[in-house]
Design a protein around this motif. Sequence first.
Motif, PDB file in Angstrom:
ATOM      1  N   ALA A   1       0.842  -1.199   0.000  1.00 21.99           N
ATOM      2  CA  ALA A   1       0.000   0.000   0.000  1.00 21.99           C
ATOM      3  C   ALA A   1       0.875   1.245   0.000  1.00 21.99           C
ATOM      4  O   ALA A   1       0.553   2.251  -0.653  1.00 21.99           O
ATOM      5  CB  ALA A   1      -0.926   0.005   1.218  1.00 21.99           C
TER       6      ALA A   1
ATOM      7  N   GLN B   1      -3.558   1.158  -1.151  1.00 17.25           N
ATOM      8  CA  GLN B   1      -4.269  -0.101  -0.916  1.00 17.25           C
ATOM      9  C   GLN B   1      -3.300  -1.257  -1.139  1.00 17.25           C
ATOM     10  O   GLN B   1      -2.462  -1.202  -2.036  1.00 17.25           O
ATOM     11  CB  GLN B   1      -5.474  -0.248  -1.849  1.00 17.25           C
ATOM     12  CG  GLN B   1      -6.619   0.705  -1.546  1.00 17.25           C
ATOM     13  CD  GLN B   1      -7.852   0.397  -2.381  1.00 17.25           C
ATOM     14  OE1 GLN B   1      -7.761   0.030  -3.547  1.00 17.25           O
ATOM     15  NE2 GLN B   1      -9.023   0.551  -1.772  1.00 17.25           N
TER      16      GLN B   1
ATOM     17  N   CYS C   1      -8.915   0.047   4.484  1.00 17.33           N
ATOM     18  CA  CYS C   1      -8.978   0.688   3.165  1.00 17.33           C
ATOM     19  C   CYS C   1     -10.217   0.269   2.393  1.00 17.33           C
ATOM     20  O   CYS C   1     -10.568   0.893   1.380  1.00 17.33           O
ATOM     21  CB  CYS C   1      -7.719   0.374   2.358  1.00 17.33           C
ATOM     22  SG  CYS C   1      -7.625  -1.331   1.748  1.00 17.33           S
TER      23      CYS C   1
ATOM     24  N   LYS D   1     -10.677  -2.490   0.630  1.00 17.54           N
ATOM     25  CA  LYS D   1     -10.440  -3.235  -0.608  1.00 17.54           C
ATOM     26  C   LYS D   1     -10.970  -4.658  -0.541  1.00 17.54           C
ATOM     27  O   LYS D   1     -11.529  -5.166  -1.511  1.00 17.54           O
ATOM     28  CB  LYS D   1      -8.945  -3.241  -0.927  1.00 17.54           C
ATOM     29  CG  LYS D   1      -8.609  -3.919  -2.250  1.00 17.54           C
ATOM     30  CD  LYS D   1      -7.163  -3.736  -2.639  1.00 17.54           C
ATOM     31  CE  LYS D   1      -6.878  -4.339  -4.011  1.00 17.54           C
ATOM     32  NZ  LYS D   1      -5.485  -4.102  -4.442  1.00 17.54           N
TER      33      LYS D   1
END
Length: 454
Positions: free
Chosen positions: A190, A201, A355, A357
């Motif tokens: 990230a 990410q 994050c 994701k």
Amino acid sequence: MTTAAPGSYGTGPEKLLSPVLSEIWDEPESWTLETYLRHDGYQGLRKALAMPPDDVIALVKEAGLRGRGGAGFPTGMKWQFIPQGDGKPHYLVVNADESEPGTCKDIPLMFANPHVLLEGMLIACHAIRSNHAFIYLRGEVVPVLRRLHEAVREAYEAGYIGRNVLGSGLDVDITVHAGAGAYICGEETALLDSLEGRRGQPRLRPPFPAVAGLYACPTVVNNVESVASVPSILHRGKEWFRSMGTEKCPGYTLYSLSGHVVNPGQYEAPMGITLRQLLELAGGIRPGHRLKFWTPGGSSTPLLTEEHLDVPLDFDSVAAAGSLLGTKALQCFDETTCVVRAVTRWTEFYAHESCGKCTPCREGTYWLVQLMRDIEAGKGTLSDLDKLADISDNIFGRSFCALGDGAAAPILSSLQYFRDEYEAHIEQRGCPFDPAASTLWADQPSTAHQEVNA
């Protein structure tokens, strides 16, 4: 910081300390090149430049230096993974995005002695055949950013950075990059995405950074303390380094001691010292109280209790005890602390910093927060404890990066050691602890940043 002969254990508390990285922190203008040179600064670099790059890597491997950023992976081995003769640029990236709650070792190190980091970076660049290195710094720490910029300027002016370093033929540029402030950017992939100008990410691996890292080129990502430990190994030798610590975890390291202790702060000591010994140095738990639980490596590591006071603080021993040494952020909490409240605040932090994701972390941390808040407020049921464990199990080991594991670890470990306290919140319809008796956090509206970093 009390000074002592490196590697010497004795009867007095001061004999447990090994000031190497912190040796000149208390000196006037310790951050200047002039002060650093008075204390054998850049001597390790001179020795390294006289050696073939592969010999430098071999020396660091033989010294046994393990990464100080949390995972404890051998530093020399990480350098060795960089492919040679591939025709691509090689990069060194220093992870200075220190953001784990309870961790505060890299920031004071860079603030007090930035040149030891620069020297370590130059040695690493020579070893991995890199011509460009980056320091990815947490952007909020502006005073450290200014110190680093000034140190880099001094080093360029003195010929330690730039073209033909010290007449060796090595060309190295160092760039200081200020991040925008995200916990997730402490994860190496990230961090690389952020450094390239994208949203921070985690990347799916493989490929690993050693093969395709920054700008899809071979990259080494090292923690600040890992790189800063290299110059002394080159200057004083691998035997000197191995004379401290344990056989599998040699050397010295910085322990961040905080919480309900008399004298919190940074304590530099050999790997393998115990929390009991560190508390002796720090004056113990605050008067009239006793240790209840503690974290060996920040809030993302499983909790330990008073029964673990004599566990050697090295990577293998702490793992055998059921936790992780991590960043060596030793947060100590006494009996006035509500475990449920502490874990709730940590869980809020991880949910906020996720994050988003991957599904296990994004959705799992959200539901963990809802359950923890209900239990803390006395609105939970006993079945919620099984839900907590189940959701944590579904996050652990299933997220893109270690943030998911870090969110689950304090919940699973606190249920293991303090399940009765969770049950008390449910049965008594509220917290059994008196908030006025605790100095852990102020009684204020819950915001993840305010309460976790208080």
